[in-house]
Design a protein around this motif. Structure first.
Motif, PDB file in Angstrom:
ATOM      1  N   LEU A   1      35.185  41.180  25.087  1.00 48.83           N
ATOM      2  CA  LEU A   1      34.545  41.295  26.393  1.00 48.83           C
ATOM      3  C   LEU A   1      35.545  41.028  27.522  1.00 48.83           C
ATOM      4  CD1 LEU A   1      31.145  39.536  25.629  1.00 48.83           C
ATOM      5  CD2 LEU A   1      31.539  41.985  25.957  1.00 48.83           C
ATOM      6  N   ALA A   2      36.363  39.991  27.333  1.00 49.97           N
ATOM      7  CA  ALA A   2      37.366  39.673  28.349  1.00 49.97           C
ATOM      8  C   ALA A   2      38.398  40.789  28.469  1.00 49.97           C
ATOM      9  CB  ALA A   2      38.052  38.346  28.005  1.00 49.97           C
ATOM     10  N   PHE A   3      38.809  41.339  27.338  1.00 53.52           N
ATOM     11  CA  PHE A   3      39.839  42.368  27.333  1.00 53.52           C
ATOM     12  C   PHE A   3      39.345  43.642  28.022  1.00 53.52           C
ATOM     13  CE2 PHE A   3      42.754  45.489  25.466  1.00 53.52           C
ATOM     14  CZ  PHE A   3      43.957  44.814  25.562  1.00 53.52           C
ATOM     15  N   GLN A   4      38.077  44.013  27.780  1.00 49.42           N
ATOM     16  CA  GLN A   4      37.541  45.207  28.423  1.00 49.42           C
ATOM     17  C   GLN A   4      37.395  45.002  29.923  1.00 49.42           C
ATOM     18  OE1 GLN A   4      36.929  48.342  27.026  1.00 49.42           O
ATOM     19  NE2 GLN A   4      36.864  48.794  29.218  1.00 49.42           N
ATOM     20  N   LEU A   5      36.961  43.815  30.335  1.00 51.14           N
ATOM     21  CA  LEU A   5      36.874  43.526  31.764  1.00 51.14           C
ATOM     22  C   LEU A   5      38.251  43.573  32.416  1.00 51.14           C
ATOM     23  CD1 LEU A   5      34.266  40.613  31.898  1.00 51.14           C
ATOM     24  CD2 LEU A   5      33.947  42.967  32.686  1.00 51.14           C
ATOM     25  N   LEU A   6      39.246  43.053  31.713  1.00 48.59           N
ATOM     26  CA  LEU A   6      40.613  43.106  32.232  1.00 48.59           C
ATOM     27  C   LEU A   6      41.069  44.554  32.382  1.00 48.59           C
ATOM     28  CD1 LEU A   6      43.172  41.498  33.015  1.00 48.59           C
ATOM     29  CD2 LEU A   6      43.829  41.585  30.606  1.00 48.59           C
ATOM     30  N   ASP A   7      40.742  45.386  31.394  1.00 44.28           N
ATOM     31  CA  ASP A   7      41.099  46.800  31.458  1.00 44.28           C
ATOM     32  C   ASP A   7      40.409  47.487  32.635  1.00 44.28           C
ATOM     33  OD1 ASP A   7      42.499  49.030  29.977  1.00 44.28           O
ATOM     34  OD2 ASP A   7      40.482  49.851  29.998  1.00 44.28           O
ATOM     35  N   ASP A   8      39.131  47.157  32.846  1.00 40.01           N
ATOM     36  CA  ASP A   8      38.398  47.734  33.981  1.00 40.01           C
ATOM     37  C   ASP A   8      38.991  47.275  35.312  1.00 40.01           C
ATOM     38  OD1 ASP A   8      36.731  48.934  32.165  1.00 40.01           O
ATOM     39  OD2 ASP A   8      35.091  47.501  32.409  1.00 40.01           O
ATOM     40  N   LEU A   9      39.419  46.018  35.351  1.00 38.55           N
ATOM     41  CA  LEU A   9      40.021  45.494  36.573  1.00 38.55           C
ATOM     42  C   LEU A   9      41.355  46.170  36.850  1.00 38.55           C
ATOM     43  CD1 LEU A   9      39.210  43.386  38.663  1.00 38.55           C
ATOM     44  CD2 LEU A   9      40.410  41.653  37.312  1.00 38.55           C
ATOM     45  N   LEU A  10      42.135  46.393  35.794  1.00 35.41           N
ATOM     46  CA  LEU A  10      43.406  47.103  35.950  1.00 35.41           C
ATOM     47  C   LEU A  10      43.188  48.516  36.483  1.00 35.41           C
ATOM     48  CD1 LEU A  10      45.258  46.026  32.680  1.00 35.41           C
ATOM     49  CD2 LEU A  10      46.063  45.606  35.010  1.00 35.41           C
ATOM     50  N   ASP A  11      42.060  49.122  36.109  1.00 36.26           N
ATOM     51  CA  ASP A  11      41.778  50.494  36.540  1.00 36.26           C
ATOM     52  C   ASP A  11      41.623  50.595  38.051  1.00 36.26           C
ATOM     53  OD1 ASP A  11      41.056  53.267  35.459  1.00 36.26           O
ATOM     54  OD2 ASP A  11      39.385  52.856  36.815  1.00 36.26           O
TER      55      ASP A  11
ATOM     56  N   GLN B   1      34.135  38.469  41.177  1.00 39.63           N
ATOM     57  CA  GLN B   1      33.237  37.934  40.163  1.00 39.63           C
ATOM     58  C   GLN B   1      33.713  38.293  38.751  1.00 39.63           C
ATOM     59  OE1 GLN B   1      30.628  35.866  40.354  1.00 39.63           O
ATOM     60  NE2 GLN B   1      31.057  35.636  42.539  1.00 39.63           N
ATOM     61  N   VAL B   2      34.307  39.455  38.611  1.00 32.72           N
ATOM     62  CA  VAL B   2      34.838  39.854  37.306  1.00 32.72           C
ATOM     63  C   VAL B   2      35.982  38.935  36.889  1.00 32.72           C
ATOM     64  CG1 VAL B   2      36.173  41.647  36.112  1.00 32.72           C
ATOM     65  CG2 VAL B   2      34.080  42.242  37.347  1.00 32.72           C
ATOM     66  N   GLY B   3      36.849  38.572  37.846  1.00 29.51           N
ATOM     67  CA  GLY B   3      37.922  37.630  37.535  1.00 29.51           C
ATOM     68  C   GLY B   3      37.370  36.317  36.996  1.00 29.51           C
ATOM     69  N   ARG B   4      36.297  35.820  37.623  1.00 33.75           N
ATOM     70  CA  ARG B   4      35.676  34.582  37.135  1.00 33.75           C
ATOM     71  C   ARG B   4      35.034  34.786  35.766  1.00 33.75           C
ATOM     72  NH1 ARG B   4      33.540  34.336  42.649  1.00 33.75           N
ATOM     73  NH2 ARG B   4      34.839  32.913  43.888  1.00 33.75           N
ATOM     74  N   ARG B   5      34.449  35.951  35.583  1.00 28.46           N
ATOM     75  CA  ARG B   5      33.799  36.260  34.303  1.00 28.46           C
ATOM     76  C   ARG B   5      34.832  36.303  33.176  1.00 28.46           C
ATOM     77  NH1 ARG B   5      28.589  38.825  34.142  1.00 28.46           N
ATOM     78  NH2 ARG B   5      28.093  39.625  32.065  1.00 28.46           N
TER      79      ARG B   5
ATOM     80  N   SER C   1      46.095  32.039  35.167  1.00 26.37           N
ATOM     81  CA  SER C   1      46.362  31.491  36.503  1.00 26.37           C
ATOM     82  C   SER C   1      46.821  32.559  37.488  1.00 26.37           C
ATOM     83  CB  SER C   1      47.421  30.385  36.415  1.00 26.37           C
ATOM     84  OG  SER C   1      48.647  30.922  35.955  1.00 26.37           O
ATOM     85  N   LEU C   2      47.379  33.662  36.958  1.00 29.74           N
ATOM     86  CA  LEU C   2      47.925  34.701  37.825  1.00 29.74           C
ATOM     87  C   LEU C   2      47.279  36.059  37.608  1.00 29.74           C
ATOM     88  CD1 LEU C   2      51.730  33.856  37.581  1.00 29.74           C
ATOM     89  CD2 LEU C   2      50.195  33.345  39.479  1.00 29.74           C
ATOM     90  N   GLY C   3      46.925  36.400  36.344  1.00 28.51           N
ATOM     91  CA  GLY C   3      46.504  37.747  36.019  1.00 28.51           C
ATOM     92  C   GLY C   3      45.194  38.196  36.636  1.00 28.51           C
ATOM     93  N   PRO C   4      44.034  37.872  36.024  1.00 27.75           N
ATOM     94  CA  PRO C   4      42.767  38.379  36.543  1.00 27.75           C
ATOM     95  C   PRO C   4      42.498  38.008  37.998  1.00 27.75           C
ATOM     96  CG  PRO C   4      42.479  37.479  34.345  1.00 27.75           C
ATOM     97  CD  PRO C   4      43.867  37.131  34.776  1.00 27.75           C
ATOM     98  N   ARG C   5      42.811  36.789  38.383  1.00 31.73           N
ATOM     99  CA  ARG C   5      42.529  36.373  39.760  1.00 31.73           C
ATOM    100  C   ARG C   5      43.406  37.155  40.753  1.00 31.73           C
ATOM    101  NH1 ARG C   5      39.057  32.380  40.227  1.00 31.73           N
ATOM    102  NH2 ARG C   5      38.661  30.996  38.464  1.00 31.73           N
TER     103      ARG C   5
END
Length: 312
Positions: A215-225, A255-259, A292-296
């Motif tokens: 779940l985290a990996f897919q959200l990260l992929d969506d965020l990268l998009d 919110q996705v970063g927090r998720r 600490s740096l990536g999703p946020r």
């Protein structure tokens, strides 16, 4: 048990070498198909799924040789899924891992044949695993079949392709993400557990870890998009989710970063229950997400981009 390499970089190198050996050979006179297969499998990638399998087996004292081949089988399935996902009838992507997608480089017909060949070789590889008995080989085949089939990857891809065209509840998207992305991570930990003869409690904790990781990996992929680097830097198309209903489009990047953080926290807790604290797999997890740096940081970039577009 056979001792394996001691660093993650060593493991990655060994996975690449073994993949080159296991990639299906073609009959004489079919060299273009051979080239396409190798482009589909051996183009440099993160190899995250086989690394997970190897680190689970390493932590639990399982056969390194069996875990290596099982992880490579899983990577073949992952490669096949990317080839199919990139086709014009699906995402119609142009770039994958910094190279033209397989159907653009070699033709759609060859791309489909490569995907079929890789899936076939993956199951054959599991049926021939060294260092384990027939029962364990059978369990590995079943685990991969469940991950790929209509209760796993196929179901998730279908939901993403058809359901993603219109509005969807976050819970429905989450479920599709768990199938599309989480299923292969579940297979990764399950393969490592099977070759290590892990007990039921350990396997349950690992499965829960894999779900949170997926779940985290897919959200990260969506965020990268929407907020990542350029397609050239990222190595694949960006903006492909613009017409889809994703969790990023519904609740926003911040919110996705927090998720993502919450999923990673849950994954770490399940992993500690399975393998103990401070495992090498936990270190790999934290390196992947660089919380600490990536999703946020990407969430902030996406929010800024939204503000800039709104001002136009």
């Amino acid at each position: 048990m056979t001792a394996g390499p001691q660093t993650t970089r060593d493991l990655l190198t060994e996975v690449d070498r073994r993949l080159a050996t296991l990639t299906p050979c073609v009959i004489e006179g079919h060299s273009p198909l051979d080239l396409a297969l190798r482009d589909g499998v051996l183009t440099p990638g993160k190899r995250l799924r086989p690394l997970v399998t190897l680190l689970v087996a390493q932590a639990l004292g399982g056969s390194h040789e069996a875990a290596l081949d099982a992880g490579c089988a899983l990577e073949m399935v992952h490669a096949a899924s990317l080839i199919l996902d990139d086709l014009p009838c699906m995402d119609d992507a142009e770039l994958r891992r910094g190279q033209p997608t397989l159907h653009r480089a070699h033709g759609e017909d060859v791309a489909v044949l490569c995907a079929v060949a890789l899936l076939s070789e993956a199951y054959g590889t599991l049926a021939r695993l060294p260092g384990v008995d027939g029962g364990q080989r059978g369990e590995c085949v079943v685990a991969l079949a469940e991950a790929v089939g209509t209760r796993g990857l196929v179901a998730g891809q279908y939901q993403d392709l058809r359901g993603g065209r219109g509005p969807r509840p976050v819970g429905e998207i989450d479920a599709a993400n768990g199938l599309k992305t989480g299923s292969l991570f579940t297979a990764a930990v399950e393969l490592g557990a099977v070759v290590s003869r892990a007990d039921a409690d350990c396997r349950a904790s690992l499965t829960s870890f894999a779900r949170e990781l997926g779940l985290a990996f897919q959200l990260l992929d969506d965020l990268l998009d929407v907020a990542g680097p350029s397609a050239v830097v990222l190595g694949k198309d960006i903006g492909k989710d613009a017409a889809k209903s994703t969790i990023v489009s519904i609740i926003g990047p911040e919110q996705v970063g927090r998720r993502i953080d919450r999923h990673v926290d849950e994954a770490r807790a399940h992993l500690a229950a399975a393998l103990g604290p401070d495992s090498r797999l936990e270190a790999l997890l934290m390196d992947v997400f660089d919380r600490s740096l990536g999703p946020r940081r990407m969430a902030e970039a996406a929010k800024q981009r939204e503000l800039e577009l709104g001002a136009l």
